[in-house]
Motif scaffolding. Structure first.
Motif, PDB file in Angstrom:
ATOM      1  N   ALA A 140      32.076  43.760 -40.183  1.00 53.98           N
ATOM      2  CA  ALA A 140      30.908  43.199 -40.867  1.00 53.98           C
ATOM      3  C   ALA A 140      29.819  42.859 -39.859  1.00 53.98           C
ATOM      4  N   LEU A 141      30.219  42.374 -38.679  1.00 55.33           N
ATOM      5  CA  LEU A 141      29.247  42.061 -37.631  1.00 55.33           C
ATOM      6  C   LEU A 141      28.505  43.309 -37.160  1.00 55.33           C
ATOM      7  N   GLU A 142      29.155  44.458 -37.221  1.00 58.52           N
ATOM      8  CA  GLU A 142      28.529  45.706 -36.805  1.00 58.52           C
ATOM      9  C   GLU A 142      27.563  46.244 -37.860  1.00 58.52           C
ATOM     10  N   ARG A 143      27.798  45.883 -39.122  1.00 63.72           N
ATOM     11  CA  ARG A 143      27.051  46.503 -40.223  1.00 63.72           C
ATOM     12  C   ARG A 143      25.991  45.602 -40.839  1.00 63.72           C
ATOM     13  N   HIS A 144      26.056  44.305 -40.557  1.00 63.91           N
ATOM     14  CA  HIS A 144      25.122  43.370 -41.190  1.00 63.91           C
ATOM     15  C   HIS A 144      24.317  42.625 -40.129  1.00 63.91           C
ATOM     16  N   GLU A 145      23.054  42.395 -40.432  1.00 66.13           N
ATOM     17  CA  GLU A 145      22.164  41.681 -39.511  1.00 66.13           C
ATOM     18  C   GLU A 145      22.593  40.229 -39.360  1.00 66.13           C
ATOM     19  N   LEU A 146      22.661  39.769 -38.112  1.00 68.71           N
ATOM     20  CA  LEU A 146      22.946  38.363 -37.824  1.00 68.71           C
ATOM     21  C   LEU A 146      21.637  37.586 -37.844  1.00 68.71           C
ATOM     22  N   VAL A 147      21.588  36.539 -38.669  1.00 65.83           N
ATOM     23  CA  VAL A 147      20.373  35.737 -38.831  1.00 65.83           C
ATOM     24  C   VAL A 147      20.663  34.301 -38.420  1.00 65.83           C
ATOM     25  N   TYR A 148      19.843  33.762 -37.516  1.00 61.73           N
ATOM     26  CA  TYR A 148      19.918  32.349 -37.140  1.00 61.73           C
ATOM     27  C   TYR A 148      19.019  31.563 -38.103  1.00 61.73           C
ATOM     28  N   CYS A 149      19.604  30.596 -38.760  1.00 62.80           N
ATOM     29  CA  CYS A 149      18.899  29.877 -39.821  1.00 62.80           C
ATOM     30  C   CYS A 149      18.328  28.571 -39.276  1.00 62.80           C
ATOM     31  N   GLU A 150      17.151  28.672 -38.698  1.00 68.95           N
ATOM     32  CA  GLU A 150      16.467  27.494 -38.173  1.00 68.95           C
ATOM     33  C   GLU A 150      15.565  26.937 -39.264  1.00 68.95           C
ATOM     34  N   PHE A 151      15.685  25.646 -39.525  1.00 69.68           N
ATOM     35  CA  PHE A 151      14.814  25.045 -40.518  1.00 69.68           C
ATOM     36  C   PHE A 151      14.648  23.558 -40.276  1.00 69.68           C
ATOM     37  N   GLU A 152      13.622  23.007 -40.922  1.00 66.67           N
ATOM     38  CA  GLU A 152      13.175  21.641 -40.689  1.00 66.67           C
ATOM     39  C   GLU A 152      13.539  20.746 -41.871  1.00 66.67           C
ATOM     40  N   PRO A 153      13.563  19.424 -41.660  1.00 68.63           N
ATOM     41  CA  PRO A 153      13.743  18.519 -42.797  1.00 68.63           C
ATOM     42  C   PRO A 153      12.722  18.830 -43.892  1.00 68.63           C
ATOM     43  N   GLY A 154      13.209  18.834 -45.123  1.00 71.81           N
ATOM     44  CA  GLY A 154      12.363  19.189 -46.261  1.00 71.81           C
ATOM     45  C   GLY A 154      12.602  20.590 -46.752  1.00 71.81           C
ATOM     46  N   ASP A 155      13.043  21.493 -45.854  1.00 73.81           N
ATOM     47  CA  ASP A 155      13.431  22.832 -46.265  1.00 73.81           C
ATOM     48  C   ASP A 155      14.801  22.787 -46.925  1.00 73.81           C
ATOM     49  N   VAL A 156      15.017  23.656 -47.898  1.00 71.59           N
ATOM     50  CA  VAL A 156      16.330  23.805 -48.528  1.00 71.59           C
ATOM     51  C   VAL A 156      16.797  25.237 -48.313  1.00 71.59           C
ATOM     52  N   PHE A 157      18.055  25.368 -47.922  1.00 74.85           N
ATOM     53  CA  PHE A 157      18.651  26.673 -47.672  1.00 74.85           C
ATOM     54  C   PHE A 157      19.748  26.880 -48.702  1.00 74.85           C
ATOM     55  N   PHE A 158      19.571  27.872 -49.577  1.00 72.77           N
ATOM     56  CA  PHE A 158      20.553  28.192 -50.607  1.00 72.77           C
ATOM     57  C   PHE A 158      21.460  29.314 -50.090  1.00 72.77           C
ATOM     58  N   LEU A 159      22.769  29.115 -50.191  1.00 76.71           N
ATOM     59  CA  LEU A 159      23.735  30.051 -49.626  1.00 76.71           C
ATOM     60  C   LEU A 159      24.726  30.511 -50.684  1.00 76.71           C
ATOM     61  N   HIS A 160      24.810  31.819 -50.885  1.00 76.50           N
ATOM     62  CA  HIS A 160      25.802  32.412 -51.787  1.00 76.50           C
ATOM     63  C   HIS A 160      27.201  32.122 -51.258  1.00 76.50           C
ATOM     64  N   CYS A 161      28.132  31.855 -52.141  1.00 80.69           N
ATOM     65  CA  CYS A 161      29.463  31.409 -51.703  1.00 80.69           C
ATOM     66  C   CYS A 161      30.279  32.495 -51.010  1.00 80.69           C
ATOM     67  N   ASN A 162      29.871  33.763 -51.093  1.00 75.55           N
ATOM     68  CA  ASN A 162      30.595  34.831 -50.399  1.00 75.55           C
ATOM     69  C   ASN A 162      29.880  35.309 -49.136  1.00 75.55           C
ATOM     70  N   THR A 163      28.778  34.700 -48.772  1.00 69.63           N
ATOM     71  CA  THR A 163      28.076  35.098 -47.553  1.00 69.63           C
ATOM     72  C   THR A 163      28.816  34.581 -46.330  1.00 69.63           C
ATOM     73  N   LEU A 164      29.128  35.462 -45.408  1.00 68.30           N
ATOM     74  CA  LEU A 164      29.784  35.057 -44.162  1.00 68.30           C
ATOM     75  C   LEU A 164      28.822  34.251 -43.306  1.00 68.30           C
ATOM     76  N   HIS A 165      29.321  33.113 -42.803  1.00 69.43           N
ATOM     77  CA  HIS A 165      28.478  32.266 -41.973  1.00 69.43           C
ATOM     78  C   HIS A 165      29.326  31.480 -40.985  1.00 69.43           C
ATOM     79  N   ARG A 166      28.680  31.024 -39.944  1.00 70.79           N
ATOM     80  CA  ARG A 166      29.313  30.218 -38.910  1.00 70.79           C
ATOM     81  C   ARG A 166      28.226  29.363 -38.260  1.00 70.79           C
ATOM     82  N   SER A 167      28.629  28.496 -37.339  1.00 70.18           N
ATOM     83  CA  SER A 167      27.656  27.815 -36.485  1.00 70.18           C
ATOM     84  C   SER A 167      28.293  27.578 -35.133  1.00 70.18           C
TER      85      SER A 167
END
Length: 274
Positions: free
Chosen positions: A174-201
């Motif tokens: 999956a790492l080879e086939r999908h773009e890796l996105v760093y999710c930088e955001f500020e207070p006040g922003d809301v980030f909605f995440l699908h429950c099957n989206t692969l993620h880490r920190s």
């Protein structure tokens, strides 16, 4: 409300940024409440990553009449969740994740549905809404996602430190086939995440904390098949968008004295988080 283009982007990418959903006054109220909340920090449980780094989180199932409840029950946030899940939603659980300076541990690659499925939720009709309490950057270990990876479907999860991580035999291609996105955001922003989206920190190696408030919503039509320590369907008692600034919880009959936080460490729950 979300536009048709935003909804389409969520379903295509597996996530959506909604910038400045909450204004500076609302953000200041949340920041002040969280940083002063001794009950929340006292009830935080520790989760070790595979290398021994530690992150803390506090979890609760039912929104009460406090500042967190005003956010999770706000008309604008719940309406967005209902648009994305195409129907009525309910509050599955909330958590505040505390990634402290220099010591905050990593979260391994995972899908939220990788363990919510085991809780009895038959369909992936679930999402998380993340609100930054502190700004999220690469330096303090912001969320990383694989764009479009929700289309893979549910991946089996197993132990990784004190967490549950996705099967790396699936994650590596999956790492080879999908773009890796760093999710930088500020207070006040809301980030909605699908429950099957692969993620880490990654670990927080910076001198700045990264605290996040995360609300998980489940579709009402996806009520779990069996009882679990996370909530079954209970209708959300929505509050107007003005409730936060008006400090509506201070005018309500208090129910915040109810037992709120889940000490999941006592249940052997190794649920991963963001």
């Amino acid at each position: 409300m979300l536009s048709a283009e935003e909804i389409s982007r969520y379903h295509e990418d597996g996530y959506l940024f909604k910038r400045k959903m909450f204004d500076s006054e609302e953000c200041a109220i949340l920041f002040d409440a969280a940083k002063r909340d001794k009950e929340m920090t006292d009830n935080a449980v520790k989760r070790n990553d595979a290398s021994g780094g530690v992150t803390k989180l506090s979890v609760w199932n039912h929104p009460v009449d406090d500042v967190y409840g005003m956010f999770s029950r706000s008309e604008k946030l719940t309406s967005c969740a209902e648009q994305l899940l195409e129907g009525e939603v309910y509050h599955y659980h909330s958590k505040i994740m505390l990634k402290e300076p220099f010591v905050g541990g990593a979260w391994e690659w995972h899908q939220d549905y990788g363990y919510w499925y085991k809780n009895g939720c038959l369909y992936p009709l679930m999402l998380s809404a993340m609100i930054a309490i502190d700004g999220a950057t690469k330096e303090n270990g912001c969320l990383q996602v694989l764009k479009g990876s929700h289309k893979i479907g549910r991946i089996n999860h197993g132990s990784s430190g004190d967490q549950l991580g996705a099967d790396m035999q699936r994650v590596e291609p999956a790492l080879e086939r999908h773009e890796l996105v760093y999710c930088e955001f500020e207070p006040g922003d809301v980030f909605f995440l699908h429950c099957n989206t692969l993620h880490r920190s990654a670990k927080n190696t910076s001198p700045k904390p990264r605290w996040s408030y995360i609300i998980a919503y489940n579709a009402a039509r996806n009520d779990p098949l069996w009882d679990h320590h996370h909530a079954r369907y209970v209708p959300i008692q929505k509050v107007p968008d003005t409730a936060i600034k008006e400090r509506l919880w201070e005018k309500m009959e208090p129910n915040a004295k109810k037992k709120k936080y889940n000490r999941q460490e006592d249940r052997g729950d190794r649920t991963a988080d963001n």
